[in-house]
Design a protein around this motif. Sequence first.
Motif, PDB file in Angstrom:
ATOM      1  N   ALA A 126       0.832  -1.192   0.000  1.00 49.35           N
ATOM      2  CA  ALA A 126       0.000   0.000   0.000  1.00 49.35           C
ATOM      3  C   ALA A 126       0.869   1.246   0.000  1.00 49.35           C
ATOM      4  O   ALA A 126       0.521   2.268  -0.608  1.00 49.35           O
ATOM      5  CB  ALA A 126      -0.924   0.000   1.216  1.00 49.35           C
ATOM      6  N   SER A 127       2.030   1.158   0.665  1.00 50.07           N
ATOM      7  CA  SER A 127       2.948   2.299   0.708  1.00 50.07           C
ATOM      8  C   SER A 127       3.470   2.626  -0.683  1.00 50.07           C
ATOM      9  O   SER A 127       3.562   3.803  -1.068  1.00 50.07           O
ATOM     10  CB  SER A 127       4.119   1.994   1.649  1.00 50.07           C
ATOM     11  N   GLU A 128       3.810   1.605  -1.461  1.00 44.46           N
ATOM     12  CA  GLU A 128       4.311   1.844  -2.815  1.00 44.46           C
ATOM     13  C   GLU A 128       3.233   2.479  -3.692  1.00 44.46           C
ATOM     14  O   GLU A 128       3.499   3.419  -4.440  1.00 44.46           O
ATOM     15  CB  GLU A 128       4.790   0.539  -3.449  1.00 44.46           C
ATOM     16  N   VAL A 129       2.010   1.964  -3.582  1.00 44.84           N
ATOM     17  CA  VAL A 129       0.908   2.549  -4.342  1.00 44.84           C
ATOM     18  C   VAL A 129       0.669   3.984  -3.883  1.00 44.84           C
ATOM     19  O   VAL A 129       0.460   4.887  -4.700  1.00 44.84           O
ATOM     20  CB  VAL A 129      -0.381   1.718  -4.170  1.00 44.84           C
ATOM     21  N   GLY A 130       0.734   4.193  -2.571  1.00 43.20           N
ATOM     22  CA  GLY A 130       0.519   5.522  -2.028  1.00 43.20           C
ATOM     23  C   GLY A 130       1.557   6.518  -2.516  1.00 43.20           C
ATOM     24  O   GLY A 130       1.230   7.674  -2.829  1.00 43.20           O
ATOM     25  N   GLN A 131       2.797   6.106  -2.596  1.00 41.76           N
ATOM     26  CA  GLN A 131       3.849   6.993  -3.089  1.00 41.76           C
ATOM     27  C   GLN A 131       3.625   7.370  -4.542  1.00 41.76           C
ATOM     28  O   GLN A 131       3.866   8.506  -4.948  1.00 41.76           O
ATOM     29  CB  GLN A 131       5.211   6.316  -2.914  1.00 41.76           C
ATOM     30  N   ARG A 132       3.147   6.406  -5.318  1.00 44.92           N
ATOM     31  CA  ARG A 132       2.869   6.702  -6.729  1.00 44.92           C
ATOM     32  C   ARG A 132       1.693   7.673  -6.845  1.00 44.92           C
ATOM     33  O   ARG A 132       1.710   8.585  -7.664  1.00 44.92           O
ATOM     34  CB  ARG A 132       2.575   5.411  -7.482  1.00 44.92           C
ATOM     35  N   LEU A 133       0.697   7.483  -5.995  1.00 41.60           N
ATOM     36  CA  LEU A 133      -0.439   8.398  -5.982  1.00 41.60           C
ATOM     37  C   LEU A 133      -0.004   9.797  -5.549  1.00 41.60           C
ATOM     38  O   LEU A 133      -0.472  10.805  -6.089  1.00 41.60           O
ATOM     39  CB  LEU A 133      -1.524   7.887  -5.034  1.00 41.60           C
ATOM     40  N   LYS A 157     -11.871  -5.604  -1.785  1.00 44.91           N
ATOM     41  CA  LYS A 157     -10.943  -5.715  -0.666  1.00 44.91           C
ATOM     42  C   LYS A 157     -10.428  -4.319  -0.315  1.00 44.91           C
ATOM     43  O   LYS A 157      -9.896  -3.615  -1.172  1.00 44.91           O
ATOM     44  CB  LYS A 157      -9.799  -6.655  -1.018  1.00 44.91           C
ATOM     45  N   SER A 158     -10.554  -3.954   0.927  1.00 47.04           N
ATOM     46  CA  SER A 158     -10.215  -2.583   1.331  1.00 47.04           C
ATOM     47  C   SER A 158      -8.735  -2.374   1.627  1.00 47.04           C
ATOM     48  O   SER A 158      -8.290  -1.241   1.778  1.00 47.04           O
ATOM     49  CB  SER A 158     -11.033  -2.199   2.567  1.00 47.04           C
ATOM     50  N   THR A 159      -7.950  -3.464   1.676  1.00 48.97           N
ATOM     51  CA  THR A 159      -6.550  -3.355   2.096  1.00 48.97           C
ATOM     52  C   THR A 159      -5.768  -2.333   1.280  1.00 48.97           C
ATOM     53  O   THR A 159      -5.114  -1.440   1.835  1.00 48.97           O
ATOM     54  CB  THR A 159      -5.847  -4.723   1.988  1.00 48.97           C
ATOM     55  N   LEU A 160      -5.831  -2.447  -0.047  1.00 49.47           N
ATOM     56  CA  LEU A 160      -5.035  -1.539  -0.874  1.00 49.47           C
ATOM     57  C   LEU A 160      -5.637  -0.147  -0.967  1.00 49.47           C
ATOM     58  O   LEU A 160      -4.987   0.771  -1.450  1.00 49.47           O
ATOM     59  CB  LEU A 160      -4.825  -2.143  -2.266  1.00 49.47           C
TER      60      LEU A 160
END
Length: 262
Positions: A126-133, A157-160
Amino acid sequence: MIGTIRTILGLLGIVAITLWVIVVQTFAMKTGLIDEHRWPRWWHTNMLRMLGIRVHPHGEMARERPLLIAANHISWTDIMALGSLGHVTFIAKSDMARWPLIGFLCGLQRTIFVERDRRRKSGDQASEVGQRLAGNAAVVLFAEGTTSDGNFLSPFKSTLFAAADIALAAGKVEKMYIQPVAIAYTRLHGLPMGRRHRMVASWIGDADLVPHIFRLLREGAMDVHVSFGAPVEYTPGSNRKQAARHAQEEVRAMMIERLRLS
């Protein structure tokens, strides 16, 4: 006979456009002399033509950034359908990075690879996706976590979705947006597919990719509808589980509507 001819011509076309985009996109990413965002979209559009898949968009991709697109997932062709409609970044299972050629092509589009079956790594992913966002990207999340047969929607699924909180916590943006998107395969050779024939489009679980590619090439003339819902603002006070449920409800409603109208 016609199916065989269609398959051969389609394969030749796929090889030609893939080789071209590998050369051009590699040059673009290494030198920065040409726009690297243009060629993946070009590849998706022309791959769909080779496969005989027609995309019918309803609404449009939100222009607000950062943007998390929450979509249902039926087949690998969903990637091309969405990729042909705008510049987006995809989230894919980590094992795809090791697939011959496919992993390399994913890298050319800067795909984010995650290990969805390992919960202890969900925070890092989720951190990697968040950084890209946080870098003002538009990221596609196939929120069911797997593919379905296109007749029903599995729970999101709410995780990501936690990536939205991480993007905000990074401090680079004060708010972001989540847009629900529904994908529905509706017609084959101009005729309504129905529940049974919709399996032609679906690619479920651990099914082999190559036979499915050949089947689509042999069949041809398939219609897919991509419905864009209204983007929802997501702020530090928002709840990711509520955001996931809202996106799921919106996607289900749009998907049912498209299947009903087909």
